[in-house]
Design a protein around this motif. Structure first.
Motif, PDB file in Angstrom:
ATOM      1  N   UNK A  89      15.136  17.915  24.016  1.00 58.55           N
ATOM      2  CA  UNK A  89      14.358  16.763  23.228  1.00 58.55           C
ATOM      3  C   UNK A  89      15.365  16.279  22.131  1.00 58.55           C
ATOM      4  N   UNK A  90      15.937  17.174  21.448  1.00 52.88           N
ATOM      5  CA  UNK A  90      16.589  16.840  20.365  1.00 52.88           C
ATOM      6  C   UNK A  90      18.041  15.956  20.774  1.00 52.88           C
ATOM      7  N   UNK A  91      18.353  16.632  21.858  1.00 56.47           N
ATOM      8  CA  UNK A  91      19.754  15.937  22.528  1.00 56.47           C
ATOM      9  C   UNK A  91      19.415  14.300  22.617  1.00 56.47           C
ATOM     10  N   UNK A  92      18.383  14.328  23.458  1.00 66.19           N
ATOM     11  CA  UNK A  92      17.894  12.941  23.900  1.00 66.19           C
ATOM     12  C   UNK A  92      17.598  11.940  22.701  1.00 66.19           C
ATOM     13  N   UNK A  93      16.642  12.491  21.871  1.00 60.96           N
ATOM     14  CA  UNK A  93      16.284  11.815  20.569  1.00 60.96           C
ATOM     15  C   UNK A  93      17.851  11.353  19.809  1.00 60.96           C
ATOM     16  N   UNK A  94      18.549  12.342  19.778  1.00 62.62           N
ATOM     17  CA  UNK A  94      19.874  12.075  18.962  1.00 62.62           C
ATOM     18  C   UNK A  94      20.684  11.081  19.776  1.00 62.62           C
TER      19      UNK A  94
END
Length: 101
Positions: A89-94
């Motif tokens: 989720x952090x990678x996609x959000x970034x």
């Protein structure tokens, strides 16, 4: 239980059967819980993929292949099986933040 042996009535035998069934059920549950506990201790530790090991191109392709954030996270986790949910989720959000900026 001594009463059931001394005076073998139907009711006394029912009491004996209920007690024996209860003890057997307790023993079965205790053994199952113990086995579960032992199995949990012997499981290998799952190491997750480091965020720097996930190529940006994989994140971009996961986002491009889907229409929403949740599907992109799922697609990224399918590509990298050991990637945790929060990390994906952090990678996609970034990546989405970079696109939006």
């Amino acid at each position: 239980m001594g009463e059931a042996v001394e005076h073998p009535t139907a009711w006394n035998w029912v009491v004996v059967v209920v007690i024996v069934a209860g003890v057997a059920s307790f023993a079965t549950d205790a053994v199952a819980m113990w086995r579960k506990h032992l199995a949990r201790e012997t499981k290998p530790d799952h190491t997750s993929v480091a965020l720097v090991d996930v190529p940006a191109s994989d994140v971009e392709s996961a986002i491009a292949s889907t229409t929403d954030r949740i599907s992109a996270i799922k697609a990224l986790r399918e590509q990298h099986r050991d990637l945790g949910l929060k990390d994906a989720a952090d990678l996609v959000d970034a990546a989405l933040d970079v696109r939006g900026a």
